[in-house]
Design a protein around this motif. Sequence first.
Motif: not given
Lengths: 359, 364, 308
Positions: A25-50
């Motif tokens: 869960l913590a990674t999801v939150v931090t990861g989401g922030l990282i992806f948003a920071a580099i301009g990629k859709p966070p939810l989709q990115a997290l879905w793809i990673f996990f």
Amino acid sequence: MRIELEKRPERSKVMAWASPIIAVLATVVTGGLIFAAIGKPPLQALWIFFLEPFSSLWSIEELVVKATPLILIGVGLSVAYRANVWNIGAEGQFTIGALMGGMVPVFFNTWQSPLTLVLMLVLGILGGMIWALIPALLKIKAGANEILVSLMLVYVAQLLLDWLVRGPWRDPKGYNFPKTVGFEDWQVMPVFGGGRLNLGILLAIVAAIALSILMRRTMKGFEVRVLGEAPRAGRFAGFSSDRMTLFVFLLSGGLAGLAGIVEVASTVGQLQPNISPGYGFTAIIVAFLGRLDPIGVVVAALMLAVSYLGGEAAQVALGISDKAARVFQGVLLFWVLACDTLILYRLRIVRGAPAAEGV
Amino acid sequence: MKKWSALTRRDAMASALAGSVALALSASLAGPAAAADKLKAAWVYVGPVGDFGYSYQHDQGRIAVEKALGDKVQTTFVENVPEGPDAERAIERLARDGNKLIFTTSFGFMDPTLKVAKKFPDVKFEHATGYKRADNVATFSARFYEGRYVIGQIAGKMTKSGTIGYIVSFPIPEVVSGINAFMLGAQSVNPNVKVKIIWVNSWYDPGKEADAAKVLIGQGADILTQHTDSTAALQVASEKGILGFGQSSDMDKFAPKAQITSIVDDWSHYYIGRVKAALDGSWKAVDTWDGMKEDAVVLPPIKNVPDDVKAMAEKTAAAIKAGTLKPFGGKITKQDGSVVENLDDGAILSMNWYVKGIDDKLPQ
Amino acid sequence: MDQSALLAVLLTIVTASTPLLLAALGELVTERAGVLNLGVEGMMVMGAVAGFAVALMTGSPYLGIVASALAGALLAVPFGVLTLNLVANQVATGLALTLLGLGLSGLIGERFVGQPGVRLQKLAIPGLSDIPFVGPILFGQDVLVYLSIALAVLVSWVVFRSRAGLILRAVGDNHASAHALGYSVIRVRWAAVLFGGAMAGLGGGYLSLAYTPQWIENMTAGRGWIALALVVFSSWLPSRLVIGAYLFGAVTILGFFVQGLGVGVPAQLLSSLPYIVTIAALVVISTRRGRARADTPACLGQPFVPDR
């Protein structure tokens, strides 16, 4: 006001299950922030990673294929590290195992029989053991630190492989490319289904179960743990730490060698300069994430495999660079390691001036 | 509308759930949507695009495809794919993701490409620098050795010490043919020229390349050339006041006083051509080896040398482009004394011997 | 070997060994405090990209040096939090740090690929640097080379002859006793970890500022791991570390030299010599000492939680 750690009277069973979940869960939150920071859709990115790695049969098979060498090497390392013997050279033992086992198809190219594969596997184990014997003996006889010896031997092993496949072992029909003849039929691990899933995973599971039984229920396992945690007590009990060094190096080296021959006899299919994307080193992470327990290693190996496959899928689907994927992996590992603390310790918020804690 | 009310709430929820899961799955598997008409093409790189060398140049080719055919093609790439067990998975992933034309840009991807190609007969694959083809697998490479011949000539003319330093990574036939072509070019103007070769055993270690360059200069080399990807050697050359040649990219920015010219890989023409062929249906699984004539191997403007040397080099380049001069066309004496002549592409592709005059030994 | 070749070889050895020495010195101090930080490669490569970026943007390689040290230390912060405050496993955390450092540096460095950097100039002391042969070697190096040697001497003195060093070693050898004596184990270890990070960052900065002024992904190419091995080789003694770093550098460069002679020794064999020689040297040193592992900081790798 500070956060303090208070040791729990015993391992928290709840946390043993909850901590990876909290970490994710913590990674999801931090990861989401990282992806948003580099301009990629966070939810989709997290879905793809996990989750994407689980979304097709092929992907699940690939997960298992990727995890197989990590499990084989990781369970051996988990035993070694429990004994406080630091085998950092699993990558080299993997390479030599692949070399030794690969000698069979290279020199006896037309020999096709079930025995071929068996001999390859046996030689692979032997190769890993021989390479692991060097740091073990140097430690026992000369007191040479095994971290350095085993690590340096990794480079030597890779250079040896490089020289052999570019020179003496080259495929004569291979346009002088640095590779041996391809392995075929009985020289290759039997495959299940249409993908790359092969017998290797069975060997890995068997190894994990066997070592789990070794560690939990045998005298040897007890010996390993005692010598690792309380070496002097172990010596009083008559356990020899020299023999233990030998034992765990041979065990972890043999398993790494097995992983090597399994890999070249399955996914690679020949000997070539690049046969491992760093399995021997990733397995070290896997061993610790698995809390040095063979069954935990299986889970950790799968988890790490998910992160690799997810990162690759993210490259393809969203154009997230592999560097960002590596950052994400590092962050995930950090969270998992941080949350693991909660198993042994409780977090307490302490107000006011610290008690005499040593300033 | 009547049908709706006949469904129970449970059915509706179940189908909605199944539908959304399927949608999510397909969304991830198919990648960004709304590209159904465009051809999906993908590239697989063995190194990082940020190497400013081999993989970087391939990616420049891909970018050129996007620029030229962006309305008809959608491109993707995967970088840093090691040549071992992971390669097959990366390639298969691209195929599963709907890519219909996949370029795998390193020779170590050869067998993985073929394995995936068998599973996906309707996807076209192109493997760089390899030799195995199939109905849906083409091979391609570039005649880098042509450029090497030209710079070899320049080096032969410019060296005062008679020794040229050559920094290389691994002994693969492509590198060896480059060394030989270079040597032949140098020998054509300076029969007694010597080449000192150092294998650094890495494609991406600028530190080691710098070390090799310094050692070579200390041993008397006054011209440097390389078949490694970083600009380190040229930087050393610049520092020491000697001349050299770049590799893969134009390294002029890094060493304006030292770089004479460079061997630049320009894959854009080939890639655009192949994508067009895939689009109009004329794609065939052939072996293509573009060279200077097709502008696949480009030498940036020659500088830092006297005009007559520049003119000589340009004349040689023009002859190679026109086909009148073939670096491996004439009689060649090998290191072991035997003589070969008019080598065909197969012999060049698998070259693993040195020409006479080189002191190094190749693994046999 | 003629004089110019010998000079070139010696100078190159110095350049090749310095980044190893810098990073290894930092890790030596960290390990002396009882902390095993396997993230040296990650911290080095972060130092390389930070140093390059700052030097390029400001035009000053000296600011780049500072930036590289800071970057290394910054990357060590999450490691410190995890291993010192949250007693996470040090080996795994260090490996995760390497992953993070490699990825982050690649991300940051994307825009700097293909750009020539600002080079840290070598010293040119009038008169001294011109002495034939000896001049360039002793007086013609860049400032980080001198810094590395100076730091080796300084670290040696501090660790073995100062009170701070005594506390450092006490924390590394027996943290329970050190704690009982009233020393803050966590604080000492934090200082050691940050120092280790800064030094690793400096080692990386050396690569992108002095060695090969450019940035490409993963340009440290495994030097962090060599540095880790060298710390072990040195038996945690700075003087031996200098020997180890220079021995490794020397064998590497001599390997290239032999290749340049064109005698036909396989390059892979020559490339493997630095590793084999290091093992052999360690065996010789260890056997003479007799007792195994007598110098390993006894609490290396063990987490410490102050009990009440």
